[in-house]
Design a protein around this motif. Structure first.
Motif, PDB file in Angstrom:
ATOM      1  N   GLN A 138      54.734  54.898  70.526  1.00  0.00           N
ATOM      2  CA  GLN A 138      53.860  55.628  70.148  1.00  0.00           C
ATOM      3  C   GLN A 138      52.194  55.649  70.430  1.00  0.00           C
ATOM      4  OE1 GLN A 138      55.038  56.150  66.019  1.00  0.00           O
ATOM      5  NE2 GLN A 138      56.124  58.406  66.606  1.00  0.00           N
ATOM      6  N   PHE A 139      51.350  56.294  70.173  1.00  0.00           N
ATOM      7  CA  PHE A 139      50.371  56.292  70.336  1.00  0.00           C
ATOM      8  C   PHE A 139      49.265  55.900  69.172  1.00  0.00           C
ATOM      9  CE2 PHE A 139      50.665  57.807  74.765  1.00  0.00           C
ATOM     10  CZ  PHE A 139      50.771  57.111  74.850  1.00  0.00           C
ATOM     11  N   GLN A 140      48.483  55.906  68.631  1.00  0.00           N
ATOM     12  CA  GLN A 140      47.718  56.269  66.922  1.00  0.00           C
ATOM     13  C   GLN A 140      46.399  56.082  67.315  1.00  0.00           C
ATOM     14  OE1 GLN A 140      49.189  52.576  64.847  1.00  0.00           O
ATOM     15  NE2 GLN A 140      47.788  52.953  63.189  1.00  0.00           N
ATOM     16  N   LEU A 141      46.159  57.248  66.184  1.00  0.00           N
ATOM     17  CA  LEU A 141      44.432  56.917  66.247  1.00  0.00           C
ATOM     18  C   LEU A 141      44.795  56.591  64.904  1.00  0.00           C
ATOM     19  CD1 LEU A 141      43.761  60.262  68.377  1.00  0.00           C
ATOM     20  CD2 LEU A 141      42.745  57.843  67.950  1.00  0.00           C
ATOM     21  N   THR A 142      43.618  56.558  63.938  1.00  0.00           N
ATOM     22  CA  THR A 142      42.822  56.252  62.886  1.00  0.00           C
ATOM     23  C   THR A 142      41.710  57.162  62.520  1.00  0.00           C
ATOM     24  OG1 THR A 142      43.847  54.519  62.668  1.00  0.00           O
ATOM     25  CG2 THR A 142      42.431  54.297  60.752  1.00  0.00           C
ATOM     26  N   LEU A 143      41.244  57.954  60.870  1.00  0.00           N
ATOM     27  CA  LEU A 143      40.410  58.707  61.222  1.00  0.00           C
ATOM     28  C   LEU A 143      40.187  57.959  59.683  1.00  0.00           C
ATOM     29  CD1 LEU A 143      40.995  62.217  62.185  1.00  0.00           C
ATOM     30  CD2 LEU A 143      39.994  60.861  63.293  1.00  0.00           C
ATOM     31  N   ILE A 144      38.648  58.093  59.625  1.00  0.00           N
ATOM     32  CA  ILE A 144      37.468  57.387  58.412  1.00  0.00           C
ATOM     33  C   ILE A 144      35.884  58.498  57.893  1.00  0.00           C
ATOM     34  CG2 ILE A 144      36.188  56.026  57.337  1.00  0.00           C
ATOM     35  CD1 ILE A 144      37.532  54.109  59.824  1.00  0.00           C
ATOM     36  N   LEU A 145      37.356  58.863  56.592  1.00  0.00           N
ATOM     37  CA  LEU A 145      36.348  59.724  55.573  1.00  0.00           C
ATOM     38  C   LEU A 145      35.134  59.087  55.116  1.00  0.00           C
ATOM     39  CD1 LEU A 145      39.510  62.376  54.019  1.00  0.00           C
ATOM     40  CD2 LEU A 145      38.035  62.317  56.537  1.00  0.00           C
ATOM     41  N   LYS A 146      33.721  59.615  55.708  1.00  0.00           N
ATOM     42  CA  LYS A 146      32.557  59.094  54.538  1.00  0.00           C
ATOM     43  C   LYS A 146      31.978  59.969  54.359  1.00  0.00           C
ATOM     44  CE  LYS A 146      31.014  54.501  56.930  1.00  0.00           C
ATOM     45  NZ  LYS A 146      30.088  54.087  57.694  1.00  0.00           N
ATOM     46  N   GLY A 147      31.854  59.562  53.292  1.00  0.00           N
ATOM     47  CA  GLY A 147      31.057  60.677  52.154  1.00  0.00           C
ATOM     48  C   GLY A 147      31.541  60.818  50.615  1.00  0.00           C
ATOM     49  N   VAL A 148      29.994  60.911  49.856  1.00  0.00           N
ATOM     50  CA  VAL A 148      31.011  61.095  48.724  1.00  0.00           C
ATOM     51  C   VAL A 148      32.126  62.098  48.331  1.00  0.00           C
ATOM     52  CG1 VAL A 148      29.574  61.423  46.072  1.00  0.00           C
ATOM     53  CG2 VAL A 148      28.802  60.094  48.109  1.00  0.00           C
ATOM     54  N   GLY A 149      32.856  61.984  47.818  1.00  0.00           N
ATOM     55  CA  GLY A 149      33.558  62.690  46.824  1.00  0.00           C
ATOM     56  C   GLY A 149      34.564  63.263  48.743  1.00  0.00           C
ATOM     57  N   TYR A 183      32.868  71.059  50.732  1.00  0.00           N
ATOM     58  CA  TYR A 183      33.143  72.578  50.410  1.00  0.00           C
ATOM     59  C   TYR A 183      33.159  72.996  49.266  1.00  0.00           C
ATOM     60  CZ  TYR A 183      32.793  72.263  55.227  1.00  0.00           C
ATOM     61  OH  TYR A 183      32.987  71.759  56.731  1.00  0.00           O
ATOM     62  N   SER A 184      33.808  74.079  49.113  1.00  0.00           N
ATOM     63  CA  SER A 184      33.220  74.787  47.622  1.00  0.00           C
ATOM     64  C   SER A 184      35.515  74.763  47.470  1.00  0.00           C
ATOM     65  CB  SER A 184      32.566  75.954  47.688  1.00  0.00           C
ATOM     66  OG  SER A 184      33.272  76.814  48.584  1.00  0.00           O
ATOM     67  N   HIS A 185      35.848  74.274  48.777  1.00  0.00           N
ATOM     68  CA  HIS A 185      37.333  74.921  48.347  1.00  0.00           C
ATOM     69  C   HIS A 185      37.643  73.736  49.741  1.00  0.00           C
ATOM     70  CE1 HIS A 185      36.985  76.211  52.941  1.00  0.00           C
ATOM     71  NE2 HIS A 185      36.331  76.413  52.506  1.00  0.00           N
ATOM     72  N   PRO A 186      39.578  72.858  48.976  1.00  0.00           N
ATOM     73  CA  PRO A 186      39.337  72.078  49.846  1.00  0.00           C
ATOM     74  C   PRO A 186      40.704  72.623  51.537  1.00  0.00           C
ATOM     75  CG  PRO A 186      41.532  73.112  48.069  1.00  0.00           C
ATOM     76  CD  PRO A 186      39.674  73.749  48.194  1.00  0.00           C
ATOM     77  N   SER A 239      53.164  62.538  63.082  1.00  0.00           N
ATOM     78  CA  SER A 239      53.288  61.536  61.554  1.00  0.00           C
ATOM     79  C   SER A 239      52.024  61.281  61.072  1.00  0.00           C
ATOM     80  CB  SER A 239      53.790  60.749  61.454  1.00  0.00           C
ATOM     81  OG  SER A 239      54.122  60.152  62.446  1.00  0.00           O
ATOM     82  N   VAL A 240      51.675  61.698  59.877  1.00  0.00           N
ATOM     83  CA  VAL A 240      50.433  61.203  58.897  1.00  0.00           C
ATOM     84  C   VAL A 240      50.647  60.419  58.398  1.00  0.00           C
ATOM     85  CG1 VAL A 240      48.214  62.648  57.948  1.00  0.00           C
ATOM     86  CG2 VAL A 240      49.030  63.738  59.773  1.00  0.00           C
ATOM     87  N   GLU A 241      49.736  59.766  57.736  1.00  0.00           N
ATOM     88  CA  GLU A 241      50.007  59.250  56.827  1.00  0.00           C
ATOM     89  C   GLU A 241      48.375  58.621  55.894  1.00  0.00           C
ATOM     90  OE1 GLU A 241      50.562  53.830  56.687  1.00  0.00           O
ATOM     91  OE2 GLU A 241      51.980  55.415  56.912  1.00  0.00           O
ATOM     92  N   VAL A 242      47.874  58.570  54.502  1.00  0.00           N
ATOM     93  CA  VAL A 242      46.703  58.520  54.477  1.00  0.00           C
ATOM     94  C   VAL A 242      46.876  57.418  53.382  1.00  0.00           C
ATOM     95  CG1 VAL A 242      45.331  59.806  52.558  1.00  0.00           C
ATOM     96  CG2 VAL A 242      46.438  60.764  54.001  1.00  0.00           C
ATOM     97  N   ALA A 243      46.275  56.164  53.863  1.00  0.00           N
ATOM     98  CA  ALA A 243      45.824  54.888  53.217  1.00  0.00           C
ATOM     99  C   ALA A 243      44.785  54.577  52.176  1.00  0.00           C
ATOM    100  CB  ALA A 243      45.904  54.236  54.250  1.00  0.00           C
ATOM    101  N   GLN A 244      44.192  55.192  51.116  1.00  0.00           N
ATOM    102  CA  GLN A 244      43.459  54.463  50.462  1.00  0.00           C
ATOM    103  C   GLN A 244      42.369  55.514  49.745  1.00  0.00           C
ATOM    104  OE1 GLN A 244      40.952  51.857  51.965  1.00  0.00           O
ATOM    105  NE2 GLN A 244      42.542  50.272  52.210  1.00  0.00           N
ATOM    106  N   ASN A 245      43.060  57.111  50.266  1.00  0.00           N
ATOM    107  CA  ASN A 245      42.577  58.386  50.591  1.00  0.00           C
ATOM    108  C   ASN A 245      41.427  58.881  51.507  1.00  0.00           C
ATOM    109  OD1 ASN A 245      43.713  59.261  47.894  1.00  0.00           O
ATOM    110  ND2 ASN A 245      42.052  58.018  46.280  1.00  0.00           N
ATOM    111  N   THR A 246      40.791  57.838  51.535  1.00  0.00           N
ATOM    112  CA  THR A 246      40.001  57.871  52.696  1.00  0.00           C
ATOM    113  C   THR A 246      39.804  57.934  54.294  1.00  0.00           C
ATOM    114  OG1 THR A 246      39.235  55.726  52.267  1.00  0.00           O
ATOM    115  CG2 THR A 246      37.884  57.788  51.318  1.00  0.00           C
ATOM    116  N   THR A 247      41.316  57.032  54.186  1.00  0.00           N
ATOM    117  CA  THR A 247      42.226  56.859  55.963  1.00  0.00           C
ATOM    118  C   THR A 247      42.849  57.155  56.089  1.00  0.00           C
ATOM    119  OG1 THR A 247      41.276  54.250  55.311  1.00  0.00           O
ATOM    120  CG2 THR A 247      42.537  54.739  57.234  1.00  0.00           C
ATOM    121  N   ILE A 248      42.667  57.853  57.646  1.00  0.00           N
ATOM    122  CA  ILE A 248      43.997  58.903  57.945  1.00  0.00           C
ATOM    123  C   ILE A 248      44.892  57.879  58.915  1.00  0.00           C
ATOM    124  CG2 ILE A 248      45.131  60.972  58.417  1.00  0.00           C
ATOM    125  CD1 ILE A 248      41.778  62.470  56.984  1.00  0.00           C
ATOM    126  N   ASN A 249      46.323  57.843  58.760  1.00  0.00           N
ATOM    127  CA  ASN A 249      46.949  57.334  59.895  1.00  0.00           C
ATOM    128  C   ASN A 249      47.630  58.253  60.649  1.00  0.00           C
ATOM    129  OD1 ASN A 249      45.939  54.322  60.007  1.00  0.00           O
ATOM    130  ND2 ASN A 249      47.244  54.163  58.857  1.00  0.00           N
TER     131      ASN A 249
END
Length: 178
Positions: free
Chosen positions: A82-93, A109-112, A122-132
């Motif tokens: 399997q291949f794996q990528l990790t995205l990190i959300l950087k920003g307030v909120g 944005y004003s909407h989700p 398959s998507v797994e969110v760790a610590q609200n700001t890290t997407i595996n």
């Protein structure tokens, strides 16, 4: 002849490869992948080694030799590891949540932002700001990651946005005051 195309592909024990006509099917413990191979490209399988060769030597076919060898190698690696990528959300909120078969992103944005998750990813969110993200299909994984990232590209002034795991953002100096 392509240097990459000449390299043999090692096939792990738990991977089955079926080649009939122009259809190539690779089965492993993480899934099944299929692709069409042009008739001008030949495939020989000897025990646990696969070799990709050309039937004709023209300029266009030589350019495809390395491409199809890499595509087949990625299929073999994908179904076995399997291949794996990790995205990190950087920003307030900024945060992400998986709800059922969709991922919900709060990106200022004003909407989700709601995105449907493809079947093979398959998507797994760790610590609200890290997407595996994990998938056996490398192309689908990269495409889905780029669609998520397109909502907030990293910007050079504050460094906010959606980044790949080890990505470095070259920062610019802002306006200089008096």
């Amino acid at each position: 002849m392509s240097r990459i195309g000449k390299l043999p592909i090692n096939i792990p024990e738990n991977v089955d490869i079926n080649y009939s006509g122009s259809e190539l099917t690779v089965k492993g413990k993480f899934g099944t992948l299929q692709t069409k191979i042009p008739d001008t490209i030949g495939i020989q399988q000897d025990d646990s080694i696969l070799k990709v060769s050309l039937k004709n030597e023209t300029r266009n076919l030589r350019s495809l030799h390395g491409l199809y060898r890499t595509l087949i190698n990625n299929m073999v690696i994908g179904v076995s590891e399997q291949f794996q990528l990790t995205l990190i959300l950087k920003g307030v909120g900024y945060r992400a949540v998986v709800q059922g078969k969709e991922i919900v992103l709060n990106l200022g944005y004003s909407h989700p932002v709601k995105m449907d998750i493809p079947e093979n990813v398959s998507v797994e969110v760790a610590q609200n700001t890290t997407i595996n993200l994990k998938s056996c299909d490398k192309e689908l994984l990269g495409l889905f990651a780029s669609k998520i990232r397109a909502w907030r590209r990293p910007e050079p002034y504050k460094g906010k946005g959606i980044l790949y795991k080890d990505e470095q953002i070259i920062r610019k100096a802002g306006k200089s005051g008096k």
